[in-house]
Scaffold this motif. Sequence first.
Motif, PDB file in Angstrom:
ATOM      1  N   LYS A 111       0.826  -1.195   0.000  1.00  0.00           N
ATOM      2  CA  LYS A 111       0.000   0.000   0.000  1.00  0.00           C
ATOM      3  C   LYS A 111       0.870   1.258   0.000  1.00  0.00           C
ATOM      4  CE  LYS A 111      -3.915  -2.233   2.262  1.00  0.00           C
ATOM      5  NZ  LYS A 111      -4.944  -2.153   3.312  1.00  0.00           N
ATOM      6  N   ILE A 112       0.382   2.288  -0.681  1.00  0.00           N
ATOM      7  CA  ILE A 112       1.101   3.556  -0.741  1.00  0.00           C
ATOM      8  C   ILE A 112       0.496   4.481   0.298  1.00  0.00           C
ATOM      9  CG2 ILE A 112       1.732   5.540  -2.163  1.00  0.00           C
ATOM     10  CD1 ILE A 112       0.606   2.616  -4.074  1.00  0.00           C
ATOM     11  N   THR A 113       1.250   4.824   1.321  1.00  0.00           N
ATOM     12  CA  THR A 113       0.722   5.660   2.381  1.00  0.00           C
ATOM     13  C   THR A 113       0.706   7.119   1.962  1.00  0.00           C
ATOM     14  OG1 THR A 113       2.889   5.883   3.419  1.00  0.00           O
ATOM     15  CG2 THR A 113       1.500   4.079   4.177  1.00  0.00           C
ATOM     16  N   VAL A 114      -0.314   7.807   2.417  1.00  0.00           N
ATOM     17  CA  VAL A 114      -0.468   9.244   2.175  1.00  0.00           C
ATOM     18  C   VAL A 114      -0.717   9.909   3.518  1.00  0.00           C
ATOM     19  CG1 VAL A 114      -1.754  11.048   0.983  1.00  0.00           C
ATOM     20  CG2 VAL A 114      -1.470   8.803  -0.103  1.00  0.00           C
ATOM     21  N   ALA A 115       0.183  10.787   3.918  1.00  0.00           N
ATOM     22  CA  ALA A 115       0.032  11.529   5.165  1.00  0.00           C
ATOM     23  C   ALA A 115      -0.574  12.888   4.838  1.00  0.00           C
ATOM     24  CB  ALA A 115       1.382  11.701   5.857  1.00  0.00           C
ATOM     25  N   ALA A 116      -1.840  13.055   5.188  1.00  0.00           N
ATOM     26  CA  ALA A 116      -2.573  14.287   4.877  1.00  0.00           C
ATOM     27  C   ALA A 116      -2.736  15.121   6.137  1.00  0.00           C
ATOM     28  CB  ALA A 116      -3.942  13.947   4.303  1.00  0.00           C
ATOM     29  N   SER A 117      -2.596  16.430   5.973  1.00  0.00           N
ATOM     30  CA  SER A 117      -2.840  17.364   7.067  1.00  0.00           C
ATOM     31  C   SER A 117      -3.481  18.614   6.471  1.00  0.00           C
ATOM     32  CB  SER A 117      -1.535  17.715   7.791  1.00  0.00           C
ATOM     33  OG  SER A 117      -0.701  18.512   6.955  1.00  0.00           O
ATOM     34  N   GLU A 145       6.756   7.514  -7.820  1.00  0.00           N
ATOM     35  CA  GLU A 145       6.770   6.679  -9.017  1.00  0.00           C
ATOM     36  C   GLU A 145       6.189   5.310  -8.676  1.00  0.00           C
ATOM     37  OE1 GLU A 145      10.434   6.418 -11.100  1.00  0.00           O
ATOM     38  OE2 GLU A 145      10.881   8.572 -10.955  1.00  0.00           O
ATOM     39  N   LEU A 146       5.309   4.822  -9.537  1.00  0.00           N
ATOM     40  CA  LEU A 146       4.647   3.545  -9.313  1.00  0.00           C
ATOM     41  C   LEU A 146       4.717   2.688 -10.567  1.00  0.00           C
ATOM     42  CD1 LEU A 146       1.285   4.718  -7.663  1.00  0.00           C
ATOM     43  CD2 LEU A 146       3.369   3.963  -6.499  1.00  0.00           C
ATOM     44  N   ALA A 147       4.609   1.381 -10.374  1.00  0.00           N
ATOM     45  CA  ALA A 147       4.463   0.470 -11.504  1.00  0.00           C
ATOM     46  C   ALA A 147       3.021   0.514 -11.986  1.00  0.00           C
ATOM     47  CB  ALA A 147       4.829  -0.949 -11.075  1.00  0.00           C
ATOM     48  N   ALA A 148       2.834   0.453 -13.278  1.00  0.00           N
ATOM     49  CA  ALA A 148       1.494   0.478 -13.845  1.00  0.00           C
ATOM     50  C   ALA A 148       0.674  -0.705 -13.339  1.00  0.00           C
ATOM     51  CB  ALA A 148       1.573   0.453 -15.368  1.00  0.00           C
ATOM     52  N   GLY A 149      -0.620  -0.496 -13.227  1.00  0.00           N
ATOM     53  CA  GLY A 149      -1.517  -1.547 -12.751  1.00  0.00           C
ATOM     54  C   GLY A 149      -2.363  -1.054 -11.605  1.00  0.00           C
ATOM     55  N   THR A 150      -2.778  -1.942 -10.737  1.00  0.00           N
ATOM     56  CA  THR A 150      -3.604  -1.546  -9.599  1.00  0.00           C
ATOM     57  C   THR A 150      -2.729  -1.205  -8.402  1.00  0.00           C
ATOM     58  OG1 THR A 150      -3.873  -3.853  -8.942  1.00  0.00           O
ATOM     59  CG2 THR A 150      -5.589  -2.900 -10.328  1.00  0.00           C
ATOM     60  N   SER A 151      -3.108  -0.150  -7.712  1.00  0.00           N
ATOM     61  CA  SER A 151      -2.403   0.293  -6.511  1.00  0.00           C
ATOM     62  C   SER A 151      -3.427   0.657  -5.451  1.00  0.00           C
ATOM     63  CB  SER A 151      -1.530   1.521  -6.806  1.00  0.00           C
ATOM     64  OG  SER A 151      -0.497   1.216  -7.713  1.00  0.00           O
ATOM     65  N   THR A 152      -3.044   0.462  -4.201  1.00  0.00           N
ATOM     66  CA  THR A 152      -3.899   0.856  -3.084  1.00  0.00           C
ATOM     67  C   THR A 152      -3.232   1.996  -2.328  1.00  0.00           C
ATOM     68  OG1 THR A 152      -4.767  -1.391  -2.831  1.00  0.00           O
ATOM     69  CG2 THR A 152      -5.037   0.098  -0.968  1.00  0.00           C
ATOM     70  N   PHE A 153      -3.950   3.108  -2.217  1.00  0.00           N
ATOM     71  CA  PHE A 153      -3.472   4.264  -1.451  1.00  0.00           C
ATOM     72  C   PHE A 153      -4.163   4.234  -0.083  1.00  0.00           C
ATOM     73  CE2 PHE A 153      -2.893   5.374  -5.851  1.00  0.00           C
ATOM     74  CZ  PHE A 153      -1.698   6.078  -5.882  1.00  0.00           C
ATOM     75  N   THR A 154      -3.368   4.428   0.969  1.00  0.00           N
ATOM     76  CA  THR A 154      -3.867   4.463   2.337  1.00  0.00           C
ATOM     77  C   THR A 154      -3.658   5.869   2.880  1.00  0.00           C
ATOM     78  OG1 THR A 154      -3.419   2.126   2.722  1.00  0.00           O
ATOM     79  CG2 THR A 154      -3.601   3.518   4.653  1.00  0.00           C
ATOM     80  N   ILE A 155      -4.745   6.590   3.091  1.00  0.00           N
ATOM     81  CA  ILE A 155      -4.676   8.007   3.438  1.00  0.00           C
ATOM     82  C   ILE A 155      -5.037   8.195   4.899  1.00  0.00           C
ATOM     83  CG2 ILE A 155      -5.490  10.326   2.873  1.00  0.00           C
ATOM     84  CD1 ILE A 155      -6.258   7.568   0.427  1.00  0.00           C
ATOM     85  N   ARG A 167      -8.305   5.905   5.465  1.00  0.00           N
ATOM     86  CA  ARG A 167      -9.137   5.246   4.469  1.00  0.00           C
ATOM     87  C   ARG A 167      -8.279   4.753   3.308  1.00  0.00           C
ATOM     88  NH1 ARG A 167     -14.755   7.892   3.015  1.00  0.00           N
ATOM     89  NH2 ARG A 167     -15.027   5.726   2.366  1.00  0.00           N
ATOM     90  N   ASP A 168      -8.704   3.655   2.704  1.00  0.00           N
ATOM     91  CA  ASP A 168      -8.014   3.068   1.559  1.00  0.00           C
ATOM     92  C   ASP A 168      -8.817   3.303   0.288  1.00  0.00           C
ATOM     93  OD1 ASP A 168      -6.174   2.103   3.316  1.00  0.00           O
ATOM     94  OD2 ASP A 168      -6.589  -0.020   2.956  1.00  0.00           O
ATOM     95  N   VAL A 169      -8.123   3.394  -0.829  1.00  0.00           N
ATOM     96  CA  VAL A 169      -8.776   3.425  -2.130  1.00  0.00           C
ATOM     97  C   VAL A 169      -7.890   2.674  -3.125  1.00  0.00           C
ATOM     98  CG1 VAL A 169      -7.785   5.693  -2.731  1.00  0.00           C
ATOM     99  CG2 VAL A 169      -9.819   4.855  -3.930  1.00  0.00           C
ATOM    100  N   VAL A 170      -8.515   1.796  -3.901  1.00  0.00           N
ATOM    101  CA  VAL A 170      -7.820   1.016  -4.929  1.00  0.00           C
ATOM    102  C   VAL A 170      -8.032   1.703  -6.272  1.00  0.00           C
ATOM    103  CG1 VAL A 170      -7.615  -1.229  -6.060  1.00  0.00           C
ATOM    104  CG2 VAL A 170      -8.239  -1.104  -3.635  1.00  0.00           C
ATOM    105  N   MET A 171      -6.968   1.834  -7.056  1.00  0.00           N
ATOM    106  CA  MET A 171      -7.060   2.448  -8.375  1.00  0.00           C
ATOM    107  C   MET A 171      -6.301   1.621  -9.397  1.00  0.00           C
ATOM    108  SD  MET A 171      -6.371   6.474  -7.564  1.00  0.00           S
ATOM    109  CE  MET A 171      -6.832   7.184  -5.977  1.00  0.00           C
ATOM    110  N   GLU A 172      -6.758   1.677 -10.638  1.00  0.00           N
ATOM    111  CA  GLU A 172      -6.015   1.103 -11.751  1.00  0.00           C
ATOM    112  C   GLU A 172      -5.424   2.252 -12.544  1.00  0.00           C
ATOM    113  OE1 GLU A 172      -6.412  -1.972 -15.534  1.00  0.00           O
ATOM    114  OE2 GLU A 172      -8.237  -1.186 -14.592  1.00  0.00           O
ATOM    115  N   LEU A 173      -4.089   2.298 -12.625  1.00  0.00           N
ATOM    116  CA  LEU A 173      -3.394   3.400 -13.274  1.00  0.00           C
ATOM    117  C   LEU A 173      -2.516   2.885 -14.410  1.00  0.00           C
ATOM    118  CD1 LEU A 173      -2.283   5.385 -10.088  1.00  0.00           C
ATOM    119  CD2 LEU A 173      -4.251   5.854 -11.562  1.00  0.00           C
ATOM    120  N   PRO A 174      -2.869   3.188 -15.661  1.00  0.00           N
ATOM    121  CA  PRO A 174      -1.998   2.868 -16.799  1.00  0.00           C
ATOM    122  C   PRO A 174      -0.765   3.763 -16.779  1.00  0.00           C
ATOM    123  CG  PRO A 174      -4.273   3.300 -17.488  1.00  0.00           C
ATOM    124  CD  PRO A 174      -4.147   3.768 -16.084  1.00  0.00           C
ATOM    125  N   PRO A 175       0.249   3.460 -17.594  1.00  0.00           N
ATOM    126  CA  PRO A 175       1.437   4.315 -17.642  1.00  0.00           C
ATOM    127  C   PRO A 175       1.068   5.753 -18.003  1.00  0.00           C
ATOM    128  CG  PRO A 175       1.817   2.269 -18.834  1.00  0.00           C
ATOM    129  CD  PRO A 175       0.362   2.304 -18.509  1.00  0.00           C
TER     130      PRO A 175
END
Length: 382
Positions: free
Chosen positions: A42-48, A58-68, A100-108
């Motif tokens: 999971k890719i963590t996101v620290a929001a304030s 930088e991410l590899a193409a495909g599905t990624s999960t962001f944890t905010i 909260r988590d969100v799953v996304m599909e990101l092409p190049p």
Amino acid sequence: MRRTPIVVSALALAGITGLAACSPDDTAGSGGTAAAAGRPGKITVAASDTACTVAKSELAAGTSTFTITNSGSKVTEFYVYAAGDRVMGEVENIVPGLTRDVVMELPPGMYETACKPGMTGKGIRNPLKVAGEHQPLSGNAQLAEAVASYKRYIKSQSDTLLTKTEEFADAVKAGDVAKAKELYPVARTYWERIEPVAEIFGDLDPAIDARENDVADGQEWTGYHKIEKDLWVAKDVSGDKKIADKLVTDVTTIVNKANSATLSPVQLANGAKGLLDEVATGKITGEEDRYSHTDLWDFDANLQGSKAAVQSLRPVLQEREPALVKTLDEKFAAAEAELGKHRSGDGWKLHTELSKGDLRALSDAVNALAEPISKLAAVVAR
């Protein structure tokens, strides 16, 4: 984008708790330290209130999960934008202390991440590069058919949306307040059903559906809710002819874009969950249609739109998680039955006619449905 901190106070006033705001991976109020420390995959996101720190640029193409995780004092939301502010994925209403988590599909390609403290404006943005080979989820025949099925649904609803919005606008321009009031919740029914797709396209959604407190300083308030206020509060729409014309123009643009949009199967899953979040944060609280109190029309539309997305994915879900399908069927039926208690003729009771007990029962039904729906994106992304 549209859910401002006013929602939080509304929940407290209504005495409603446990609304559909969290997924099973959420860690609301319990510190959120797991997300801050990072979870595998999971890719963590620290929001304030002043920062939006994404663990990777930088991410590899495909599905990624962001944890905010929101450590600020304001309700925030998180987006990933493609060129032209096309929304690839989002998660709204991240209250202070919530994860909260969100799953996304990101092409190049090149993207931007954004956190929006206060849920207004362009947000705190950072570049995001996605590279490498990508095998789209829609390369799977079942998922491709799911998207095609959902797009047929979107077309049917968006075509009627345009027709009903034109009728509504004509009544406004004719100064026929009674007819415009009658048509207002009908037109919005079709809008609310397709909102997950409509929200993809940058500033069009707020131009059409923003509430007064969602409008940034210096921007003009337009769309359904501006006319709603004039119909029910001022009882005079003589000054709304240009706004009515703009509404039709903007809805026409949305309809054309929605019908030609390329969708990821993950977006269907996220949209199904997002529509339930809409119910929890706007319809049950009465914040959405605060002047007309026609929130239950929107509630029903969100529920049906969510169900349509799930039904499109049903063959895939049945193969991968049949127990989840059974649970979803049961929870949808329960939510529909609870809502059905508030039918009034061909429409619905006004929000102001419901007791706190009624609202709590509705929120419980939505919450029970939101939990299994929150699992969809991960199942689809396998």
